[in-house]
Design an enzyme around this catalytic site. Structure first.
Site, PDB file in Angstrom:
ATOM      1  CE  LYS A  73      -4.858   2.748  -3.773  1.00  0.00           C
ATOM      2  NZ  LYS A  73      -6.133   2.792  -4.024  1.00  0.00           N
TER       3      LYS A  73
HETATM    4  C1  LIG Z   1      -6.695   2.158  -4.992  1.00  0.00           C
HETATM    5  C2  LIG Z   1      -8.031   1.530  -5.356  1.00  0.00           C
HETATM    6  C3  LIG Z   1      -8.274   0.348  -6.107  1.00  0.00           C
HETATM    7  C4  LIG Z   1      -7.479   0.048  -7.333  1.00  0.00           C
HETATM    8  O1  LIG Z   1      -6.087  -0.657  -6.740  1.00  0.00           O
HETATM    9  P1  LIG Z   1      -4.877  -0.558  -7.928  1.00  0.00           P
HETATM   10  O2  LIG Z   1      -3.633  -1.073  -6.886  1.00  0.00           O
HETATM   11  O3  LIG Z   1      -4.481   0.748  -8.303  1.00  0.00           O
HETATM   12  O4  LIG Z   1      -5.215  -1.485  -8.898  1.00  0.00           O
HETATM   13  C5  LIG Z   1      -9.391  -0.429  -5.991  1.00  0.00           C
HETATM   14  N1  LIG Z   1     -10.342  -0.152  -4.901  1.00  0.00           N
HETATM   15  C6  LIG Z   1     -10.081   0.866  -4.073  1.00  0.00           C
HETATM   16  C7  LIG Z   1     -11.315   1.187  -3.241  1.00  0.00           C
HETATM   17  C8  LIG Z   1      -8.814   1.621  -4.229  1.00  0.00           C
HETATM   18  O5  LIG Z   1      -8.770   2.655  -3.253  1.00  0.00           O
END
Ligand SMILES: *Cc1c(COP(=O)(O)O)cnc(C)c1O
Length: 454
Positions: free
Chosen positions: A112
């Protein structure tokens, strides 16, 4: 570029907007999500040999064509100082044709950061007034948003997280921030409760306007766009010619990451399969297998907690395309009832699979034994499902969505040893923590914001 709402059609359609007009917007006024009116075309030949910042400029200048300082902001964001390497998202090859795309080398050790570090700089550059960011997190978004916005002038962050559901490390990362503009609200409920409260606060138009409430959750278009870049980067790193196809395995929760892959393919990236992996919360796995969408009332707490989601917030963007961009139909589907059946419409280019706690442990162990690489539980869900759908002759790129250090309990259970911690984070759990426990009640959250908003 103009953006249209997924629910535009008929009487109360939201107007088309430019990128900077939707940068702060959560939902469109008609309850839909903004998507580009048409997809830009990829130029694989020109893009193949670009470095990460240059590639990001090439792609993002299509989506963010009204940000005057874009190139400067992109170059400031995608640096070795923030992402630990000049590649930003380095590709690790486990064996020929099997790769891990390292997306988690930013400050909070999850993918993210790739989008949110840029978002923080976009906000700082385009904001003319104060802003109060309201968000919901199942763990990784919250810390990535807070690290992207901490100490930024004229911005407050109010972040809702499910009380007691994050890992000790995730909690410590978020709650140890002492910046005065960061406010952590630990909600007595699950992630979907947090998301519902955010929706209810945003539905109060007068409150939203008075306190200038903005969003950084995964429906934010800037985040999706920023994530498109690494699909191209991963493709170029894993192939030699633009005629080759690859498949991507993506651990999924809110459908933001894999939707970015779908956007990349829509632009012309040669992606054969987008392999969607869920954990025990398998609403999306079921949809791509059967065409039936059945969000559940209960969300199971699992050992890949950032995927503990029932109603995937970006999913509507994909359904909009499945329904040939008929906004009135989308609106009917998502407002009529909880469930729908699209089994008669082909879901081309997607396959799906489900991974359980036992699968996660076995995959972490197998990858460690075979390749000497430790992967986190979410990445393990992706690798497990990716390998089940792997095809001979098609490189498989598994997205690494977090580093194992974030989820030490599960790594210990799988391997019997501690995951390595990046320097600087050795003692984060011992730092003093700042957070407020609160009921899953929009009025209580509004009062809290009103008392502290800038
Ligand atoms: C947010 C997240 C996901 C899921 O991603 P999306 O974009 O919500 O589908 C998977 N793994 C980790 C470690 C995350 O932080």
């Amino acid at each position: 570029m103009l953006y249209v709402s997924t629910r535009a059609g008929g009487e109360n359609a939201a107007p088309k907007k430019r990128f900077t007009e939707i940068l702060l917007e959560g939902l469109a006024a008609d309850g839909g999500l903004y998507v580009p009116e048409s997809m830009p075309r990829a130029d694989l030949k020109a893009w193949r040999n670009l470095g990460y910042p240059e590639l990001a400029v090439a792609i993002l200048s299509e989506f963010m064509d009204d940000v005057p300082e874009l190139e400067k902001l992109v170059r400031k964001t995608y640096t070795k100082a923030i992402f630990s390497s000049d590649d930003v998202t380095p590709l690790k090859t486990l064996e020929p044709g099997l790769h891990i795309l390292g997306l988690s080398n930013g400050p909070t050790l999850a993918f993210k950061d790739v989008a949110l570090q840029l978002l923080g700089n976009l906000f700082e550059s385009t904001l003319r007034e104060n802003l109060n960011i309201l968000g919901a997190t199942s763990g990784d978004t919250g810390s990535a948003a807070e690290y992207a916005l901490r100490g930024k002038k004229n911005i407050n962050v109010f972040m809702l997280s499910p009380h007691g559901r994050m890992s000790a490390f995730q909690r410590a990362q978020m709650f140890s921030l002492q910046d005065a503009n960061i406010h952590n609200l630990a909600v007595e409920g699950v992630f979907d409760d947090c998301q519902d409260v955010v929706k209810q606060v945003n539905a109060d138009a007068a409150f939203k306007a008075k306190y200038r409430i903005g969003a950084v959750n995964s429906i934010n278009w800037a985040r999706v766009a920023a994530q498109v870049v690494y699909y191209f980067k991963g493709y170029f790193a894993a192939t030699k010619s633009d005629a080759e196809q690859v498949s991507f395995a993506v651990p999924s929760g809110n459908f933001g990451n894999i939707y970015a892959g779908y956007v990349a393919r829509s632009m012309g990236l040669p992606v054969r399969r987008l392999i969607l992996a869920t954990n025990e919360n398998d609403v999306l796995e079921e949809f791509f297998r059967t065409g039936r969408y059945r969000p559940r009332k209960d969300v199971a707490a699992t050992s890949s907690p950032s995927m503990d989601i029932s109603k995937a917030s970006n999913f509507e963007r994909y359904v909009f395309d499945l329904l040939e961009r008929d906004g009135a139909k989308v609106k009917r589907l998502f407002t009529a009832g909880e469930e729908f059946d699209l089994s008669l419409i082909p879901r081309a280019g997607f396959v799906s699979g489900r991974s359980t706690h036992a699968d996660r442990l076995a995959t972490i162990k197998a990858v460690h034994t075979k390749y000497g690489v430790t992967i986190d539980p979410h990445t393990a869900d992706g690798v497990k499902v990716g390998l089940a759908h792997r095809e001979a002759g098609i490189p498989l790129i598994c997205l690494e969505t977090a580093l194992p250090a974030k989820f030490a309990d599960t790594i210990r259970e799988a391997l019997g040893s501690e995951p390595a911690r990046p320097p600087g984070l050795a003692n984060v759990e011992a730092l003093p923590q700042r957070f407020q426990v609160i009921k899953p009640d929009a009025e209580a959250v509004k009062r809290y914001i009103a008392a502290r908003a800038s």
